[in-house]
Design a protein around this motif. Structure first.
Motif: not given
Length: 731
Positions: A328-331, A664
């Motif tokens: 959900t916070e894909n770096d 998350q």
């Protein structure tokens, strides 16, 4: 040398192999086998697996009791050899023919070679053939697929192991874990099972339950002992290539053999892959790597019969492994460089009668992880590196009714980190004794042991002090062999996890910081020198039944866990650590496999399953279930072979839902992580086999066949359906 008789060895109507006999008067060419020869003679059986490997067996017929002994080579088709020899014995020794379960030897439970009929602990063995035909790329995947243990799998070559509710520390060295990974009987120096390759492994032995008396701190839930291969009598070499989904590419090679008194076995592999898609078709960016290198070598020299000096080396090196964070916070660009290497200098010896055996070992290793954010304005590099060294010395005596193994262990860890405390040291010296008594005509075996550990920790660089403590742990087990097919066992043992240097000896104030115009003072951390080790006591009973083609085990266990070390605030307002937590974990484990021969004429079918069910795993203080613990873990499947170059394996691993903290979305609420069911299929077919040019085999794999959208860790979904194809040449 005796005569070579061109007699096919039959197993339920299927001809394979041949006999090499002594001065044998005659050999029947028909099934069932009839081999008349004098009782004082012996029979040797050589089996070629069609790919350059071979197995040698001897039947000793001297005396009233027949025995079968594996001599050398790869046991590629052990179950067939057992069936064929049993068919011969059936005509001459009906009593032995009903006892179809042959002795298996293990080394992990008592640190010395012993029959599994004498082991009071619950032991699972994954042998070389199962490993070779598995789709697993590393130890973590292998244990999930075949070991019946819970695996905590992140993207980016990171896997933890959970056994009976206790877990490894997968993000660093093994000091903070509660399950211990071993390489050839010594600490691997890491809790990350993804750093351990599956090439060049003879077998994996798993003790489910405490093993602190044998191996010290962290062996609370169990130990996983990865045993490397030694060279066979016949030299072999292989080359492999594999490619597949997510631009996966792998190249591997290996060689093994014996030259006079010198033996060697080595393997090396290099792989790389791109980003994968999840089961729902979402691209999970930054989940690939630029390359992962695995290497292993085990070489030795037997200067006297049974006396061998050896060198073992292992290496893992992963470059730019994606560190994607939650999906959900894909770096997009953070990555990790990860390394692990070790060496062992060993000496193993026995006396002429093999009643006395001894071992000595010096080992060293390095484990390092670096996390990199390449952003030019806000980037960072953080890392932790552990340099370890150690020594083991032990001696074992095996008498008719009594046996004893005793020795000393020493390990030393130097840890450097970019976070506080930056430099710590951990040193541990221990002495142990493991005794065994055989009663009632060797049907009852009583085992007992004790271990004393003294440890010293140091926090240097002006951030702490020195502290030391000690601990004692006992174990007691009873085995009763009702027959050669049925074993009843009971065991009680204590285990522990030593406090870390930070928990005992840290003394440092972090600098203050300003956030949104508000200044926040630093925190004073102070270690607690009065901390006790975390402790557990496990009671278990079990039964093993091996009859015909069936092998099975059932274990009931309960563990009382106390003195868990938790963060706290002392009376002065300083952050510290205290012994506060307690828990109870109870459950049942079962393992079963059944080999069905003569299927459709010349096929062998083997269904198998390993199941763990925890009916209680609660925190005694809050009466809530423990987090990150699944109540049901299943590793099962079915394998099929035509005994002539075709092998197929369909595996299914299941992990029930579990309670976790949701980091998350920063709510830190307790949520339920959904259950996971993953099915993998592997098919291998030998297409060419010649004495001149060797063997060529093709291999296909489908992982996560049903494309399940699942995650072992909240917010970190695993790959969806993936396809792989490969080719292997061996000689």
């Amino acid at each position: 040398m005796g005569k070579t008789a061109p007699c096919p060895l039959h197993h339920q109507g299927t001809a394979w192999g041949f006999f090499v006999l002594g001065d044998t008067p005659e050999v029947s060419l028909f099934s069932p086998l009839s081999i008349p020869f004098e009782r004082k003679q012996s029979l040797e059986i050589w089996h070629s697996n069609g790919s350059g490997g071979r197995s040698a067996w001897r039947i000793d017929t001297s005396g009233a009791k027949r025995s079968l002994m594996f001599l050398e080579g790869k046991a590629m088709r052990k179950s067939l050899m057992i069936g064929a020899v049993a068919a011969w014995v059936a005509g001459t020794s009906p009593a032995w023919a009903t006892d179809t379960a042959l002795d298996e030897y293990v080394v992990t439970a008592s640190r010395a070679k012993e029959s599994i009929t004498e082991v009071a602990a619950a032991v699972t063995v994954i042998d070389a053939e199962v490993i070779e035909n598995s789709s697993a790329k590393d130890l973590g995947e292998l244990l999930s697929e075949k070991g019946g243990v819970q695996v905590l799998q992140y993207p980016g070559a990171l896997s933890g192991i959970t056994i009976r509710g206790f877990s490894t520390e997968s993000h660093g060295n093994d000091l903070m874990g509660h399950v211990l990974i071993l390489i050839d009987g010594r600490r691997a120096g890491t809790g990350n099972a993804a750093k351990i390759l599956t090439k060049n492994i003879e077998r994996v032995e798993i003790i489910k339950g405490p093993a602190a008396v044998q191996y010290g701190s962290a062996a609370m839930g169990g130990v996983v002992n990865v045993i490397t291969k030694k060279g066979d009598a016949k030299p072999t070499v292989y080359v492999e290539a594999k490619g597949g989904s997510a631009h996966y590419r792998e190249f591997a090679s290996g060689a093994s053999g014996q030259v006079g008194k010198f033996d060697f076995s080595a393997a090396v592999s290099h792989s790389e892959e791109g980003d994968y898609e999840t089961g729902n078709g979402t691209k999970y960016n930054n989940t690939g790597n630029d390359g992962i290198l695995h290497a292993s070598i085990n070489t030795g020299f037997e200067f006297l019969p049974g006396n061998r000096i050896g060198l073992i080396y292992t290496a893992f090196d992963a470059d730019k492994v994606g560190n994607p964070g939650y999906i959900t916070e894909n770096d997009p660009d953070n990555y990790k460089d990860s390394e692990n290497s070790s060496y062992d200098l060993t000496y193993d010896g026995v006396n002429a009668s093999e009643s006395l055996a001894w071992k000595a070992r010096w080992f060293g290793g390095n484990d390092k992880d670096s996390w990199i954010d390449p952003d030019p304005t806000s980037g960072y590099v953080s890392s932790q590196e552990t340099d370890s060294k150690g020594a083991q010395a032990q001696i074992s005596w095996a008498g008719e009714t009594f046996g004893l193994t005793t020795g000393v262990d020493w390990v030393d860890y130097d840890i450097d980190a970019t976070w506080d405390p930056k430099k710590t040291n951990f040193s541990n010296t221990a002495g142990f004794a493991l005794a065994k008594a055989k009663l009632l005509d060797n049907k009852m075996i009583i085992t007992g042991g004790a271990r004393y550990d003294h440890y010293e920790v140091e926090v240097s660089g002006g951030q702490g002090r020195d502290e030391s403590d000690d601990d004692m742990n006992p174990s007691l087990g009873v085995v009763y062999n009702v027959s050669k097919n049925i074993k009843i066992r009971a065991n009680v043992a204590e285990a522990f996890r030593m406090p870390s240097a930070k928990e005992l000896a840290y003394d440092h104030t972090t600098p203050g910081s300003t956030w949104s115009g508000v200044f926040y003072p630093g925190t004073h951390y102070v270690g607690n020198p009065d901390l006790d080790p975390e402790k557990s006591r496990t009671y278990e009973v079990g039964m093993d039944v091996n009859a015909g083609g069936m092998r099975s085990a059932l274990t009931l266990f309960t563990t009382d866990f106390e003195d868990k070390i938790v963060s706290a605030v002392n009376d002065d307002g300083d952050s510290t650590w205290e012994n506060l937590g307690e828990a109870t974990i109870s459950g049942v484990e079962g393992d079963v496999s059944y080999t069905i021969g003569d299927l459709f004429g010349a096929w062998e079918l083997r269904p198998y399953a390993a199941v763990t069910y925890l009916y209680e795993f609660k925190d005694d203080e809050t009466d809530k279930d423990l987090q990150k613990v699944a109540d049901t873990t299943v590793s099962g499947g079915i394998s099929l072979t035509d005994l002539d170059g075709f092998f197929a394996d369909l595996s299914v691993s299941y992990l029930s839902s579990q309670k976790v903290t949701d980091h998350q979305f920063k709510t830190k609420e307790e949520v339920t992580l959904a259950s996971v069911t993953v099915s993998n299929l592997t098919i291998t077919k030998r297409v060419i086999s010649t004495d001149t040019f060797g063997t060529l085999s093709l291999r296909g794999e489908v992982k996560n066949i049903f494309d399940e959208d699942a995650a072992y860790i909240q917010g970190y979904p695993i790959p969806g359906r993936q396809f792989f194809a490969g080719v292997t040449w061996s000689y």
